[in-house]
Write an enzyme that holds these catalytic residues in place. Structure first.
Site, PDB file in Angstrom:
ATOM      1  N   LYS A 278     -15.860  14.873  20.018  1.00  0.00           N
ATOM      2  CA  LYS A 278     -15.760  16.343  20.078  1.00  0.00           C
ATOM      3  C   LYS A 278     -14.391  16.771  20.607  1.00  0.00           C
ATOM      4  CE  LYS A 278     -18.025  18.884  23.167  1.00  0.00           C
ATOM      5  NZ  LYS A 278     -19.122  19.533  23.934  1.00  0.00           N
TER       6      LYS A 278
ATOM      7  N   GLY B  42       9.488   1.985   0.427  1.00  0.00           N
ATOM      8  CA  GLY B  42      10.895   2.266   0.116  1.00  0.00           C
ATOM      9  C   GLY B  42      11.845   1.193   0.590  1.00  0.00           C
TER      10      GLY B  42
ATOM     11  N   LYS C 145       3.440  -3.068  -8.946  1.00  0.00           N
ATOM     12  CA  LYS C 145       3.773  -1.660  -9.191  1.00  0.00           C
ATOM     13  C   LYS C 145       3.167  -1.305 -10.545  1.00  0.00           C
ATOM     14  CE  LYS C 145       4.939  -0.274  -5.663  1.00  0.00           C
ATOM     15  NZ  LYS C 145       4.079   0.697  -5.010  1.00  0.00           N
TER      16      LYS C 145
ATOM     17  N   GLY D 222       7.715  -3.016  -3.033  1.00  0.00           N
ATOM     18  CA  GLY D 222       7.215  -2.919  -4.402  1.00  0.00           C
ATOM     19  C   GLY D 222       8.395  -2.577  -5.305  1.00  0.00           C
TER      20      GLY D 222
ATOM     21  N   GLU E 101      -2.692  -0.377  -3.295  1.00  0.00           N
ATOM     22  CA  GLU E 101      -3.951   0.071  -2.676  1.00  0.00           C
ATOM     23  C   GLU E 101      -4.727   0.996  -3.598  1.00  0.00           C
ATOM     24  OE1 GLU E 101      -1.023   1.070  -1.854  1.00  0.00           O
ATOM     25  OE2 GLU E 101      -1.021   3.254  -1.798  1.00  0.00           O
TER      26      GLU E 101
ATOM     27  N   LYS F  59       0.608  -8.423  -2.702  1.00  0.00           N
ATOM     28  CA  LYS F  59      -0.587  -7.602  -2.486  1.00  0.00           C
ATOM     29  C   LYS F  59      -0.809  -6.684  -3.685  1.00  0.00           C
ATOM     30  CE  LYS F  59       0.595  -3.276  -0.143  1.00  0.00           C
ATOM     31  NZ  LYS F  59      -0.068  -2.464  -1.177  1.00  0.00           N
TER      32      LYS F  59
HETATM   33  C1  LIG Z   1       2.985   1.868   3.554  1.00  0.00           C
HETATM   34  C2  LIG Z   1       2.350   1.120   2.393  1.00  0.00           C
HETATM   35  C3  LIG Z   1       3.341   0.740   1.336  1.00  0.00           C
HETATM   36  C4  LIG Z   1       2.716   0.631  -0.045  1.00  0.00           C
HETATM   37  O1  LIG Z   1       1.501   0.607  -0.210  1.00  0.00           O
HETATM   38  C5  LIG Z   1       3.555   0.580  -1.220  1.00  0.00           C
HETATM   39  O2  LIG Z   1       2.943   0.528  -2.398  1.00  0.00           O
HETATM   40  C6  LIG Z   1       4.926   0.593  -1.138  1.00  0.00           C
HETATM   41  O3  LIG Z   1       5.625   0.530  -2.320  1.00  0.00           O
HETATM   42  P1  LIG Z   1       7.222   0.636  -2.325  1.00  0.00           P
HETATM   43  O4  LIG Z   1       7.602   1.893  -1.578  1.00  0.00           O
HETATM   44  O5  LIG Z   1       7.753  -0.602  -1.631  1.00  0.00           O
HETATM   45  O6  LIG Z   1       7.578   0.684  -3.792  1.00  0.00           O
HETATM   46 MG   LIG Z   2       0.979   1.021  -2.259  1.00  0.00          MG
END
Ligand SMILES: CCCC(=O)/C(O)=C/OP(=O)(O)O
Ligand SMILES: [Mg+2]
Length: 407
Positions: free
Chosen positions: A94, A333, A143, A355, A172, A169
């Site tokens: 709360k 990034g 990606k 990525g 997400e 990975k």
């Molecule tokens: C904070 C999580 C980063 C993530 O999930 C992700 O896909 C990053 O991708 P880039 O920014 O490295 O292309």
């Molecule tokens: Mg991501």
């Protein structure tokens, strides 16, 4: 009687903060105290919250709304069960909706923590699985996975793996779908990992995104592991810390878990509300059992202030907690030109994660991975990237594309 404490930052221009603190300690525990008859007080004493400290800050010439106090309250462990929902609701349920107040930290008692096994592998366990102990690790991220079929997904995985990454990975946002169903996706990627290992000689952990209804998470995790998965990615904030703790505590789910920070921006950014990043993406994910914690870096595309980044790292590696350490993974990034900053700020016990910084390399994802490995090697050797790039083409092209940041 054992106690777990919570520390808050409370903003109020006029409040008597000592009185406010007393109101929190009583209000979130026994409800009322002074008017209780003596016999009731004796019975209720063990349930009464205690004010530990009130540290008032009235900065000189502060504008309205900037007067605050950091308040620490101790909550009897007798008041709640040994699970994270109980601790969070007791200390900030709360109260989180009661004005300008932010939860800065929780210090669960040893008794409370004894119910948690924490990370099953931790930093050392992951390094042991990979056989890499002498440098930061490198993670890459799929990606543009939505709409990809298995052959394309497998090829994208292979190209990342051939570049010398240690961890890959899922993004997400990859959920169960007809094109790349869980077991088929895992089989295809693990097969590509083995193919790459035959070429690079390098072991690799693939963090499959664990998704689906909460009631199916354990089953889906076991399905993924039976199909060969050797790591799981988990969107902890959308499911909750208790869901993560259940997975990490399940001995049948014997693979490392990477906690993704999706939704974290709804909790940590405001100085006046929510939950501090070091608690949200540091201590809580570690207690819940994440082996890696991803969070926005101070210098990428989605930015979190450096002091908050370093506070997360401190929480993930705090040796005073009786738990294995969780790998810090500053993300979003990231490109090879940022590696000097990452290693300067985080040291070697870090996972460099990218990525776009891998897939966006002019020569493709494999070259992107090599560029990162070259950048890591350069910094570990005490060399300037631009100097090292003179005879490392992938790094040279990455620097031409993204530049180098040394501050
Ligand atoms: C904070 C999580 C980063 C993530 O999930 C992700 O896909 C990053 O991708 P880039 O920014 O490295 O292309
Ligand atoms: Mg991501």
């Amino acid at each position: 009687n054992t106690y777990s404490t919570a520390t808050y930052r409370l903003f109020d221009d006029k409040a008597d903060f000592a009185k406010k603190a007393e109101g929190i300690a009583v209000g979130l525990t026994v409800g009322s105290w002074t008017e209780l008859p003596e016999v009731a007080k004796q019975k209720m004493e063990k349930h009464l919250g205690q004010v530990v400290s009130v540290d008032v800050h009235e900065p000189e010439g502060a504008s309205p709304g900037e007067r605050y106090a950091d308040i620490t309250v101790a909550y009897p462990d007798a008041n709640f069960s040994r699970d994270l929902p109980a601790l969070l609701v007791t200390t900030f349920g709360k109260l989180s909706m009661d004005g300008r107040i932010k939860l800065l930290d929780l210090s669960p008692s040893a008794e409370f923590l004894s119910a948690f096994s924490g990370p099953r592998f931790g930093i050392k366990g992951i390094r042991d699985r990979l056989g890499v102990h002498d440098r930061p690790l490198l993670m890459s991220i799929f990606k543009s996975v939505i709409g990809y079929d298995l052959p394309n997904l497998r090829e994208q995985f292979l190209q990342q793996a051939l570049g010398g990454v240690d961890l890959i990975k899922d993004d997400e946002i990859l959920f169960e779908n007809p094109l790349t169903p869980l077991e088929k996706r895992v089989e295809a990627c693990i097969d590509a990992a083995r193919q790459a290992e035959r070429e690079t000689g390098q072991k690799l952990i693939y963090y499959t995104n664990l998704t689906g209804p909460t009631s199916k998470l354990r089953e889906n995790a076991r399905r993924a592991i039976d199909a060969g998965a050797n790591g799981l990615l988990f969107n902890v904030l959308s499911y909750g810390f208790d869901a993560l703790a259940e997975l990490a505590n399940d001995s049948a789910i014997n693979v490392p878990i990477a906690a993704h920070p999706a939704l974290a921006g709804a909790y940590y950014p405001s100085p006046y509300h929510g939950i501090a990043a070091s608690l949200l993406l540091g201590k809580l994910v570690r207690v819940a059992g994440a082996d890696l914690s991803l969070f926005p870096s101070p210098y990428g595309s989605v930015v979190m202030p450096k002091e908050e980044n370093l506070a997360i790292q401190a929480a993930l590696m705090d040796k005073s907690l009786p738990l294995r350490e969780t790998f810090p993974v500053p993300s979003a990034g990231i490109h090879p030109g940022l590696v000097p900053l990452i290693l300067r700020d985080f040291g070697e016990q870090v996972v460099v994660n990218a990525g776009g910084g891998v897939h966006g390399h002019p020569q493709g994802a494999a070259a992107g991975g090599r560029a990162f490995r070259q950048a890591i090697d350069a910094v570990m050797a005490g060399r300037e990237l631009a100097d090292y790039a003179a005879d490392h083409e992938e790094l040279r092209l990455a620097i031409e594309r993204w530049g180098v940041r040394n501050a």
